[in-house]
Design an enzyme around this catalytic site. Structure first.
Site, PDB file in Angstrom:
ATOM      1  N   GLY B 314       0.825  -1.207   0.000  1.00  0.00           N
ATOM      2  CA  GLY B 314       0.000   0.000   0.000  1.00  0.00           C
ATOM      3  C   GLY B 314       0.856   1.253   0.000  1.00  0.00           C
ATOM      4  O   GLY B 314       0.629   2.176  -0.777  1.00  0.00           O
ATOM      5  N   TRP B 316       3.776   1.645  -1.063  1.00  0.00           N
ATOM      6  CA  TRP B 316       4.486   1.829  -2.335  1.00  0.00           C
ATOM      7  C   TRP B 316       3.680   2.727  -3.291  1.00  0.00           C
ATOM      8  O   TRP B 316       4.232   3.515  -4.048  1.00  0.00           O
ATOM      9  CB  TRP B 316       4.766   0.474  -2.998  1.00  0.00           C
ATOM     10  CG  TRP B 316       5.039   0.643  -4.448  1.00  0.00           C
ATOM     11  CD1 TRP B 316       6.181   1.148  -5.011  1.00  0.00           C
ATOM     12  CD2 TRP B 316       4.143   0.385  -5.533  1.00  0.00           C
ATOM     13  NE1 TRP B 316       6.044   1.212  -6.362  1.00  0.00           N
ATOM     14  CE2 TRP B 316       4.815   0.752  -6.713  1.00  0.00           C
ATOM     15  CE3 TRP B 316       2.844  -0.123  -5.624  1.00  0.00           C
ATOM     16  CZ2 TRP B 316       4.228   0.630  -7.971  1.00  0.00           C
ATOM     17  CZ3 TRP B 316       2.264  -0.243  -6.857  1.00  0.00           C
ATOM     18  CH2 TRP B 316       2.947   0.130  -8.011  1.00  0.00           C
ATOM     19  N   HIS B 317       2.341   2.650  -3.214  1.00  0.00           N
ATOM     20  CA  HIS B 317       1.535   3.509  -4.092  1.00  0.00           C
ATOM     21  C   HIS B 317       1.736   4.973  -3.743  1.00  0.00           C
ATOM     22  O   HIS B 317       1.472   5.856  -4.557  1.00  0.00           O
ATOM     23  CB  HIS B 317       0.042   3.163  -3.969  1.00  0.00           C
ATOM     24  CG  HIS B 317      -0.327   1.872  -4.631  1.00  0.00           C
ATOM     25  ND1 HIS B 317      -0.362   0.674  -3.947  1.00  0.00           N
ATOM     26  CD2 HIS B 317      -0.661   1.578  -5.897  1.00  0.00           C
ATOM     27  CE1 HIS B 317      -0.710  -0.288  -4.778  1.00  0.00           C
ATOM     28  NE2 HIS B 317      -0.902   0.220  -5.970  1.00  0.00           N
ATOM     29  N   GLY B 318       2.166   5.242  -2.526  1.00  0.00           N
ATOM     30  CA  GLY B 318       2.354   6.609  -2.059  1.00  0.00           C
ATOM     31  C   GLY B 318       2.160   6.603  -0.559  1.00  0.00           C
ATOM     32  O   GLY B 318       1.481   5.711  -0.033  1.00  0.00           O
TER      33      GLY B 318
END
Lengths: 80, 381
Positions: B314, B316-318
């Site tokens: 999660g 990693w998406h931001g």
């Protein structure tokens, strides 16, 4: 692989898959049957290394190689 | 800068660049050299001469490629790896991604470049497989080509180096290439319909679905758009790879007929999910299983690793709150699913049709709610 080692691998597998039915169904695809998954594979890899002394990096294992009991036995026998 | 598989200009350039590959392929000639030229050409055209992204890209490549080459040099010379050095190498390969993700929290800063995440995934994978002794030789040109391969540059799918190399070095016969070409074109067409027809339709529907009462509709429409947009992009990226003789693995396999959350992650954004499984989850779980804290409790260690793995996926998406919640949500669902599979009698009915239909419906609801979290929509209202 001798008899004792085979029993050891089977014991590990029964523990990981949570059923002793796998002993008689040795060509069933364990992933398809919902008996083996990423967590199970990880448990197996740790057991192979700690109990049998076989060190296999996670990405060196293809799922096809360990998808049935017979394949897992062959996989271990090759590396012992 | 142009939008990969999103603008007419892209398809115009893509057609021109692909034609020589098609001719070479149909003549049964090697594609190796031309694919590299095409990648350089496209990278120049996509990133654009004038944009500030160039500096980031060049800096990133110099840093990462030196790190990989240095690590490989060390690894080949040492039978036993110093575990701390191995951790430093892996952390080093991850560093640019973290710097850029943190930078993205400040909208006024313009950091990074198109595809940085996916490039990082490829590099980290190579570093870990060097540590494991699975990669023992890697010419700089091959490494660069793998990291920069243009069809999958922007957003994946994330291939594996050893698999990629086999295709890249192979000379396909005319017949084999004819098959790759027809499959590639088919996937390009399917991807285009997904993205330009279906995703576009969902996008137009999303306009009215804002506000609390419409949230339910928004949830399904957003899921539809997300799927068709990304599955469309992915199919076109895979299709283009095939034209260049590389059988990039697929990213989606009918995700909405998944019978459990676990099954869903074997079908949705597959190359990302498998990347996390192989390069993060398994290693983390093995590490935890050996710690004192989890002695004799391997399943518990595996579950903790699973939850952490999804939280990081999660993140990693931001680092925005809605992505963190999305990761946590899926982490908890997967742990819950594992407990259910091991403890519930109901699970023994999993091969019955009725069970499967209910399982598909329940999984779908859990998944669309996850995407509602992911969209940031509820936090924005």
């Amino acid at each position: 692989m001798d008899e004792a080692q085979e029993q050891e691998v089977l014991r590990l597998l029964i523990d990981v898959c949570g059923t002793d039915a796998i002993d008689t169904e040795r060509d069933v695809d364990l992933f398809d049957a919902g008996l083996l998954d990423s967590l199970g594979v990880t448990q197996l890899l740790v057991s192979f290394e700690d109990d049998l002394g076989i060190k296999v990096p996670p990405t060196a294992v293809e799922r096809d190689e360990i998808s049935t009991v017979n394949r897992i036995l062959a996989f271990v026998a090759e590396r012992l | 800068m142009i939008d990969a598989y999103g603008s007419l200009y892209w398809f115009y350039v893509l057609t021109l660049v692909s034609l020589p590959a098609v001719v070479l392929g149909l003549l049964g000639k090697p594609l190796r050299a031309y694919s590299r030229i095409a990648t350089v050409l496209i990278v120049v055209l996509v990133i654009g001469w004038t944009s500030g992204q160039w500096l980031w890209l060049v800096g990133f490549l110099v840093f990462e490629l030196s790190l990989v080459k240095g690590w490989l040099h060390y690894r080949v010379g040492h039978e036993h790896v110093n575990p701390w050095l191995a951790r430093v190498a892996a952390a080093g390969a991850t560093l640019p991604l973290v710097v850029i993700k943190v930078g993205n929290l400040f909208p006024t800063l313009s950091v990074g470049f198109l595809g940085i995440s996916y490039l990082s995934f490829r590099v980290i994978q190579v570093v870990l497989e060097i540590t494991d002794g699975l990669i023992t030789a890697l010419p700089l040109a091959d490494l660069t080509f793998f990291v920069m391969f243009f069809p999958t540059l922007a957003s994946g799918p994330i291939d594996r180096l050893r698999r990629f190399q086999q295709d890249a070095d192979r000379v396909w016969t005319r017949e084999e290439y004819g098959y790759l070409l027809s499959r590639g074109l088919g996937m390009l067409l399917m991807g285009a319909v997904y993205k330009f027809v279906l995703a576009a339709w969902f996008t137009t529907q999303l306009e009215w679905a804002f506000g609390w009462p419409q949230t339910l509709a928004y949830m399904y429409l957003y899921t539809g758009r997300l799927f068709f947009d990304f599955a469309g992009y992915s199919a076109m990226a895979v299709g283009t790879s095939y034209i260049f003789g590389i059988r990039t693995p697929p990213n989606f396999r009918l995700p909405f007929v998944a019978e459990s959350i676990k099954d869903f992650w074997n079908r949705w954004h597959i190359t990302l999910s498998f990347w996390f499984r192989d390069y993060l989850y398994t290693r983390l779980a093995m590490f935890l299983m050996r710690t004192k804290m989890f002695k004799g409790r391997r399943v518990a260690a595996g579950r903790v690793a699973l939850a952490l793995n999804m939280c990081l996926m999660g993140a990693w998406h931001g680092f925005q709150l809605h992505y963190l919640l999305y990761g946590l949500y899926h982490g908890l669902l997967l742990v819950g699913n594992d407990v259910y599979e091991k403890k519930s009698k109901l699970f023994s009915y999993r091969h019955h049709l009725a069970y499967r239909l209910v399982a598909i419906a329940v999984t779908f609801q859990l998944v669309v709610f996850g995407f509602l979290l992911f969209s940031g929509h509820i936090l924005a209202i």
